[in-house]
Each structure stands twice: as C-alpha cells, then as structure tokens.
Design an enzyme around this catalytic site. Structure first.
Site, PDB file in Angstrom:
ATOM      1  N   SER A   4      -2.427  -6.776  -6.671  1.00  9.59           N
ATOM      2  CA  SER A   4      -3.457  -5.758  -6.837  1.00  9.59           C
ATOM      3  C   SER A   4      -4.719  -6.230  -6.123  1.00  9.59           C
ATOM      4  O   SER A   4      -4.745  -7.319  -5.545  1.00  9.59           O
ATOM      5  CB  SER A   4      -3.759  -5.556  -8.320  1.00  9.59           C
ATOM      6  OG  SER A   4      -4.541  -6.645  -8.784  1.00  9.59           O
ATOM      7  N   LYS A   5      -5.739  -5.395  -6.197  1.00  8.42           N
ATOM      8  CA  LYS A   5      -6.991  -5.712  -5.498  1.00  8.42           C
ATOM      9  C   LYS A   5      -7.564  -7.050  -5.953  1.00  8.42           C
ATOM     10  O   LYS A   5      -8.288  -7.698  -5.211  1.00  8.42           O
ATOM     11  CB  LYS A   5      -8.019  -4.605  -5.743  1.00  8.42           C
ATOM     12  CG  LYS A   5      -7.594  -3.281  -5.132  1.00  8.42           C
ATOM     13  CD  LYS A   5      -8.787  -2.507  -4.578  1.00  8.42           C
ATOM     14  CE  LYS A   5      -8.378  -1.267  -3.813  1.00  8.42           C
ATOM     15  NZ  LYS A   5      -7.932  -0.173  -4.678  1.00  8.42           N
TER      16      LYS A   5
END
Ligand code: GLU
Length: 489
Positions: free
Chosen positions: A245-246
């Site tokens: 994820s980010k």
C-alpha cells in the site's frame, strides 16, 4: 490454444498501480504468447469516483510499459442499457428480485451483526415479497435495488488455473446486488455481462477477486452461459509482508517512471512477482517473456515487492540497454528535466552519442543523466557540497586549476592521453599528487565527486568547455576561499 481472448479491466478511480500493471502484463503476455486478443475495458460505472483524467493516465502508463491492446478501450459507462437488459432477463427468469431496503436499514443491520459477531450477510428481507407487497412499495415511491437470488443449498465452485479448485457453500454467499437503487450496475453484473459479450476465454486478475468469483459463477449459471477459465494472481506484499500500500512508498507506475525506472525494468520486475521463468532468469526481456510465459507457472504464494531488487534490476538493465534505445530514453529524460537542446540531435549529435554511454555504466536510474549527469548536458550546474568539501581544500588549487586551464587551452592535439600527460606534468612541477588535481578538476568539470574517467570526460566535453570550467572553478576558489561555493551558475 485457439482464439484466446483476455482483458484488463481497470477502474479509473486511481492511477495504475503496480498490482494492476502486473495483471495487465500477465494478460498481455498470455495473449501475445498464444496469438490471442488483449482487450482493454474501463470499469467506470462508479460515476462519483471515476475520473476521465485517470483513464488517460492509465492508458499512458500501459503504453509506457509497452502493453498495447487490440480492442477497446471499452467503457462500461457506455453500456448501461445492455446491463439493464441482462438484469431484466435475470429477474424474468426468477434469478433476481427487487430489494427495497434502504442504505440506512442495511447499515444498521450490518452494525448489529458485527456487534453480535455474526456474518453481516443480507438477511433476505425482500427475497420473498409477494407481488402485491412489491407493488405497494413501488407505489410508495421506494427505490429498489436488484439482488441476485443465491440458491439456499449446494455449493458453487470453479477450477482456478493458479489456485486449483475453489468452492464455497451457497449459504455463505449473500444475495448480492446486481443493480443499485440509483440505477447503476454493480461490478458483478458489469463484469459478467462484459466478459460474456466480449467472449473472454480467460479471466486473469488479482487474488483479491477470488471471493467475488463464486458470485459471478452463479450469474453465469443463471444466464445459462459457459464459464471462462479463471486465473487469480497472488497478492503483492510489501517488504514487511503486509499488503502493498501507499505506506510502503510509491505504488503507481507513474511514480516509478518519475523516479527514472525504465519501462523494461518495471515490466521485468512485475513479471517476477508471481511468475518464475524457466531457468529462474532474473533479467528477461518482454520478447523472451512472451515466449516463455504460462499461467500454470504462476505461483499462488504471495509475492513480496522488494524496492532494493527493483533498484538493482534497473541498473543492470540500464547497463545492458542497446545504444539507440538508451539515447531515446535519455532524450526523454532530458526533455522532462528541461535540459534537452535541439543541437543534441544535429550539430552536437556526436557528442551526445559519446556522452550517454560514458554515463551509462554508473547510472542507476534515468534520473542520473539529468541530476548527477547534468554538467554533461548543460553549462549551468551546481558544485556538489560534499565534493567541494572533500576535494577543494588545498589552498593552492585556485592557482593549479588556472594553470591547468592555460596549458589545456594550448594542448595539441586535445585527446585523453595528452590531457593526462599535461595534468601529471603540472602536478610534478608543483610537487603535488596528480590525484589532488584530478579530484579537483573532476569537481570543476562535473560538479561531482564521482564521475567517469576524468580524461574521457575532458574529451567528451571538448576543450572549450573544459578550459572555461577550470577557469570558472579557479575564480570561485580564489574568491570564495573557505566560503560557500556550492553553486556554480
Ligand atoms: N475493475 C476491477 C478492478 O479494477 C476489475 C476486476 C476484474 O478483472 O474482474 O479490480
């Protein structure tokens, strides 16, 4: 395998991320390997979250990666009438029913189920309404969604090319929504209708969709349609083994492009997230992948995204790039950094062609050509502070570099061997180490502490630039003795 048809179906609610790009790549490889058709479909029925500029960005990223499509892009938003038609058909056949429950009612029920630690499956309130009950609710102006009537018993399964047999008890599957009360089809309806209409033979997508597939299998059955083959791709995790994820840093293809990662590298890297080529090759071109890719060789184990491996791969691939390809990539990089000059394509072509391979061996990303390599393409560059701190300490340097400039301006011929003799001769005369002058001159010519061999650099830059830069450095050293000399200008 004849007439293979696959699709990549991104939702334009974000940029193309590495997971999506890998899905696109595997579909593309599979299609190319079997002479099949690769279709691009934009799943944009969520009008609030879909953005046209994201469609453009996704297409851009796919093109950059070299993943050309044969049909499309088709947009689901242009096929609403078709989804309505199929939904009506499912209702007519008794496989779907209108549901009048409001969002608030459903949320409250879900919250209660959560509190009581029950699965929050739809409770079937509207499943068995009589015709008059339905008519009464419609007459009250209540909007209805359309739900699929999942059989009470039995199980629904499919044979996945990666995960093997996957089966779920029907009573665990909720009556899922096909059409929302706002008149928009859901993902499940759109995907089944499109995969059927587009004659998709293999549905290749992320394992995050594994739990959706039984619902879609039920819909195929209700429509009396044969199933496509399914192949779900392993999840991609970050180095900490959590879903990528980010938090792990860049996840979009565009961000890697901006970091100077080559499209060849990203494709190579993504291909290995779940697939091992024969011989466990680490560096493999798109052409080789097309020859060797099989869905059967895709692993169901989660894949780990290792940014260090990506960086390593990028410098390996950069080093092996054929000259013409590298020249055009560097041109692109210089253009986006505002350093490209038309002269590099005409009277300075030869110099450009000699400079790029000189920088190639050390470069880790395309950015290195415009950042640490800036002085090779522009006369305005900064002196790296650390380089200055380390190599411009000797108080005699202003004089030595000034003298070196004078001697080089008269050197004949101006080549690497002569330039080296000239510098070493000067060092000897002054009673200093040649290394002192080499390091100081390197900073003067390139702004950097580390660069290709100094005398090759001199030849590449040409006498005029070398002399001017040495004079400029001598001046900076004279004026700025000990002061801030970080900026050359
Ligand atoms: N639009 C879906 C997604 O972006 C596609 C899923 C599928 O391939 O069926 O995840």
């Amino acid at each position: 395998m004849a007439n293979i048809r696959v699709r990549f179906a991104p939702s334009p609610t974000g940029y193309l991320h590495v997971g999506g790009a890998r899905t696109a790549l595997y579909n593309w490889l599979f299609a190319r390997r079997h002479g099949g058709v690769f279709i691009l479909r934009i799943e944009d029925t969520d009008a609030d979250r879909s953005k046209p500029e994201l469609v453009t960005a996704i297409l851009d990223s796919l093109e950059w990666l070299g993943l050309s499509w044969d049909e499309g892009p088709f947009r689901q938003s242009e096929r609403l009438a078709r989804y309505r038609e199929v939904a009506a058909e499912l209702e007519r056949l008794g496989h779907a029913y209108p549901c009048f429950c409001t969002t608030q009612e459903l949320q409250a029920k879900r919250a209660r189920a959560e509190q009581e630690r029950r699965p929050g499956k739809y409770d079937g309130t509207c499943r068995n309404l009589t015709r008059s009950e339905r008519e009464r609710r419609s007459a009250e102006g209540r909007a209805a969604a359309l739900r699929f009537r999942v059989p009470d018993s039995g199980e629904t399964g499919f044979d996945d090319l990666v995960f093997g047999r996957v089966a779920v008890e029907n009573r665990e599957i909720e009556d899922f929504v096909l059409f929302r009360s706002d008149g928009n089809p859901t993902y499940h309806l759109g995907v089944v209708v499109d995969d059927l209409d587009m004659k998709i033979t293999h549905v290749v997508r992320g394992a995050d969709h594994l739990s959706n597939t039984p619902k879609q299998v039920l819909a195929y059955g209700a429509l009396g349609a044969p199933l496509p083959m399914f192949a779900h791709l392993p999840l991609i995790l970050g180095p900490d083994r959590q879903r990528l994820s980010k938090r792990h840093g860049a996840t979009s293809v565009g961000a890697y492009r901006e970091q100077g990662i080559l499209p060849e590298t990203l494709a190579n890297f993504l291909a290995l997230l779940g697939w091992t080529p024969p011989g466990q090759k680490e560096i493999i071109s798109l052409d080789e992948m097309v020859r060797e890719f099989t869905l059967e060789a895709v692993s169901k184990s989660n894949a780990v995204f290792d940014p260090e491996k990506l960086a390593w791969m990028n410098s390996e691939i950069l080093r092996r790039l054929p000259e013409e390809r590298l020249l055009s990539l560097v041109q692109g990089e210089l253009e986006s950094a505002g350093l490209w000059r038309p002269a590099f394509a005409s009277e300075e072509r030869e110099r450009f062609r000699r400079t790029v391979p000189l920088l190639q061996t050390r470069a880790r990303t395309l950015k290195d050509f415009s950042a640490s390599g800036r002085a090779f393409f522009a006369d305005e560059f900064d002196y790296d502070r650390e380089a200055v701190g380390k190599f411009w300490k000797d108080p005699g340097l202003a004089g030595y570099l000034g003298e070196l400039a004078e001697r080089l301006s008269r050197l004949d011929p101006f080549d690497a061997g002569q330039a080296e003799n000239c510098l070493r001769g000067l060092a000897e005369e002054k009673g200093v180490k040649a290394g002192l002058l080499i390091n100081a001159a390197r900073v003067a010519l390139t702004g950097q502490a580390v660069a290709p061999g100094l005398f090759d650099v001199m030849v590449t830059l040409g006498r005029e630039r070398v002399v001017a830069r040495l004079r400029r450095a001598a001046k900076v050293l004279r004026e700025g003795a000990g002061a801030d000399v970080g900026g050359a200008g």
